[in-house]
Design an enzyme around this catalytic site. Sequence first.
Site, PDB file in Angstrom:
ATOM      1  N   TYR A 156       0.841  -1.214   0.000  1.00 44.06           N
ATOM      2  CA  TYR A 156       0.000   0.000   0.000  1.00 44.06           C
ATOM      3  C   TYR A 156       0.873   1.260   0.000  1.00 44.06           C
ATOM      4  O   TYR A 156       0.643   2.203  -0.769  1.00 44.06           O
ATOM      5  CB  TYR A 156      -0.904  -0.040   1.238  1.00 44.06           C
ATOM      6  CG  TYR A 156      -1.934   1.057   1.321  1.00 44.06           C
ATOM      7  CD1 TYR A 156      -3.091   1.010   0.550  1.00 44.06           C
ATOM      8  CD2 TYR A 156      -1.766   2.135   2.194  1.00 44.06           C
ATOM      9  CE1 TYR A 156      -4.049   2.016   0.643  1.00 44.06           C
ATOM     10  CE2 TYR A 156      -2.714   3.134   2.290  1.00 44.06           C
ATOM     11  CZ  TYR A 156      -3.860   3.075   1.517  1.00 44.06           C
ATOM     12  OH  TYR A 156      -4.798   4.066   1.614  1.00 44.06           O
ATOM     13  N   LYS A 160       0.985   4.158  -2.923  1.00 47.24           N
ATOM     14  CA  LYS A 160       0.588   5.547  -2.685  1.00 47.24           C
ATOM     15  C   LYS A 160       1.767   6.507  -2.872  1.00 47.24           C
ATOM     16  O   LYS A 160       1.593   7.634  -3.336  1.00 47.24           O
ATOM     17  CB  LYS A 160      -0.011   5.690  -1.282  1.00 47.24           C
ATOM     18  CG  LYS A 160      -1.322   4.915  -1.092  1.00 47.24           C
ATOM     19  CD  LYS A 160      -2.408   5.383  -2.057  1.00 47.24           C
ATOM     20  CE  LYS A 160      -3.765   4.772  -1.742  1.00 47.24           C
ATOM     21  NZ  LYS A 160      -4.835   5.270  -2.614  1.00 47.24           N
TER      22      LYS A 160
HETATM   23  P1  NAP Z   1     -13.514   1.991   0.659  1.00 43.00           P
HETATM   24  O1  NAP Z   1     -14.536   2.373   1.662  1.00 43.00           O
HETATM   25  O2  NAP Z   1     -13.006   0.587   0.651  1.00 43.00           O
HETATM   26  O3  NAP Z   1     -14.040   2.386  -0.797  1.00 43.00           O
HETATM   27  C1  NAP Z   1     -13.265   2.159  -1.945  1.00 43.00           C
HETATM   28  C2  NAP Z   1     -14.182   1.952  -3.116  1.00 43.00           C
HETATM   29  O4  NAP Z   1     -13.362   1.604  -4.263  1.00 43.00           O
HETATM   30  C3  NAP Z   1     -15.131   0.783  -2.881  1.00 43.00           C
HETATM   31  O5  NAP Z   1     -16.411   1.087  -3.361  1.00 43.00           O
HETATM   32  C4  NAP Z   1     -14.462  -0.317  -3.679  1.00 43.00           C
HETATM   33  O6  NAP Z   1     -15.322  -1.343  -4.079  1.00 43.00           O
HETATM   34  C5  NAP Z   1     -13.914   0.449  -4.875  1.00 43.00           C
HETATM   35  N1  NAP Z   1     -12.932  -0.351  -5.577  1.00 43.00           N
HETATM   36  C6  NAP Z   1     -12.030  -1.223  -5.052  1.00 43.00           C
HETATM   37  N2  NAP Z   1     -11.341  -1.820  -6.038  1.00 43.00           N
HETATM   38  C7  NAP Z   1     -11.816  -1.327  -7.208  1.00 43.00           C
HETATM   39  C8  NAP Z   1     -11.497  -1.582  -8.564  1.00 43.00           C
HETATM   40  N3  NAP Z   1     -10.564  -2.475  -8.923  1.00 43.00           N
HETATM   41  N4  NAP Z   1     -12.172  -0.905  -9.523  1.00 43.00           N
HETATM   42  C9  NAP Z   1     -13.150  -0.029  -9.171  1.00 43.00           C
HETATM   43  N5  NAP Z   1     -13.496   0.238  -7.913  1.00 43.00           N
HETATM   44  C10 NAP Z   1     -12.838  -0.403  -6.924  1.00 43.00           C
HETATM   45  O7  NAP Z   1     -12.221   2.916   0.796  1.00 43.00           O
HETATM   46  P2  NAP Z   1     -12.059   4.419   1.338  1.00 43.00           P
HETATM   47  O8  NAP Z   1     -11.589   4.341   2.737  1.00 43.00           O
HETATM   48  O9  NAP Z   1     -13.247   5.241   0.980  1.00 43.00           O
HETATM   49  O10 NAP Z   1     -10.800   4.850   0.465  1.00 43.00           O
HETATM   50  C11 NAP Z   1     -10.908   5.614  -0.732  1.00 43.00           C
HETATM   51  C12 NAP Z   1      -9.504   6.037  -1.140  1.00 43.00           C
HETATM   52  O11 NAP Z   1      -8.906   6.780  -0.076  1.00 43.00           O
HETATM   53  C13 NAP Z   1      -8.564   4.859  -1.405  1.00 43.00           C
HETATM   54  O12 NAP Z   1      -7.704   5.166  -2.489  1.00 43.00           O
HETATM   55  C14 NAP Z   1      -7.779   4.750  -0.128  1.00 43.00           C
HETATM   56  O13 NAP Z   1      -6.522   4.142  -0.316  1.00 43.00           O
HETATM   57  C15 NAP Z   1      -7.654   6.220   0.252  1.00 43.00           C
HETATM   58  N6  NAP Z   1      -7.371   6.442   1.671  1.00 43.00           N
HETATM   59  C16 NAP Z   1      -8.255   6.083   2.633  1.00 43.00           C
HETATM   60  C17 NAP Z   1      -7.945   6.322   3.975  1.00 43.00           C
HETATM   61  C18 NAP Z   1      -8.861   5.969   5.082  1.00 43.00           C
HETATM   62  O14 NAP Z   1      -8.482   6.187   6.241  1.00 43.00           O
HETATM   63  N7  NAP Z   1     -10.056   5.467   4.830  1.00 43.00           N
HETATM   64  C19 NAP Z   1      -6.719   6.897   4.294  1.00 43.00           C
HETATM   65  C20 NAP Z   1      -5.847   7.257   3.289  1.00 43.00           C
HETATM   66  C21 NAP Z   1      -6.194   7.027   1.970  1.00 43.00           C
HETATM   67  P3  NAP Z   1     -15.431  -2.664  -3.117  1.00 43.00           P
HETATM   68  O15 NAP Z   1     -16.685  -2.484  -2.380  1.00 43.00           O
HETATM   69  O16 NAP Z   1     -15.422  -3.818  -4.026  1.00 43.00           O
HETATM   70  O17 NAP Z   1     -14.206  -2.728  -2.252  1.00 43.00           O
END
Ligand code: NAP
Length: 248
Positions: A156, A160
């Site tokens: 990861y 990133k």
């Molecule tokens: P999340 O709740 O898991 O949502 C991610 C979304 O992306 C889900 O709907 C997921 O579908 C979809 N996805 C996964 N793989 C995919 C693919 N191959 N093609 C199309 N869609 C796909 O994650 P989040 O926490 O909102 O995170 C969103 C972004 O923010 C990510 O890039 C993550 O790395 C970044 N981020 C998050 C945090 C945090 O604390 N939450 C911190 C830093 C960065 P599924 O339902 O199938 O998984």
Amino acid sequence: MGQFDGKVALVTGAARGIGQAIALKLAADGADLALCDLKAEWLEETAGLVKELGRRVECYSVDVSNAAGVDATVKQIEADFGKAVDVLVNNAGITKDGLLMRMSEEDWDAVLNVNLKGVFLFTKAAMRGMMKQRSGSIVNIASIIGLIGNPGQANYAASKGAVIAFTKTVAKELSSRNIRCNAVAPGFIKTPMTDKLSEEVQQKMLANIPLGRFGAPEDVANVVAFLAGDASGYVTGQVISTCGGMVM
Ligand code: NAP
């Protein structure tokens, strides 16, 4: 009048979490939305909320790591909306954590394919239309882990960190066409992704957040809207950490 009136915004991973909040913020600010996720039916909730805001919305099933699928999706979006994408938000991302000693090649590839290759593919597909119209704004969702690393997240962190380097390169390549590219590096944001972590890990994280609270998806969405819109017209190739001061 919203800052994105008449503009089309494409958000990947928009079914839930941060992607959903970004879609709703851009719609509240006037954008029409092209929502992408692995399955279009998972996007129904986000789409319904966008419609309630009075904006046009279309949903697309696409795996961001599939080159042919991404290309076809962007072409379809341009045909459906009758114009190029104005704002691209590369948000879809996954984790497959484990200490390096035990990390499988499959888990490495899966994370790099979605988090990094997906950003490359969508940017390449959407920039063609942006170049023709000589305007566009790309916002990539990175992570503070890409800046500081984290035990158990080698895949990861690498993905990133690479997204941040990619962002700066795209900014340099496309600035002459009036296309900006920036990144947001969220810290700990309450979403289904972080709900998977144990209570103990969550409390340890909280102790290291100067602002004393976990972030909300809306905290990230507000920064994305700033970077996507004209208020940041003189900002490109930058990374804004949105982490309650965890990294400074
Ligand atoms: P999340 O709740 O898991 O949502 C991610 C979304 O992306 C889900 O709907 C997921 O579908 C979809 N996805 C996964 N793989 C995919 C693919 N191959 N093609 C199309 N869609 C796909 O994650 P989040 O926490 O909102 O995170 C969103 C972004 O923010 C990510 O890039 C993550 O790395 C970044 N981020 C998050 C945090 C945090 O604390 N939450 C911190 C830093 C960065 P599924 O339902 O199938 O998984």
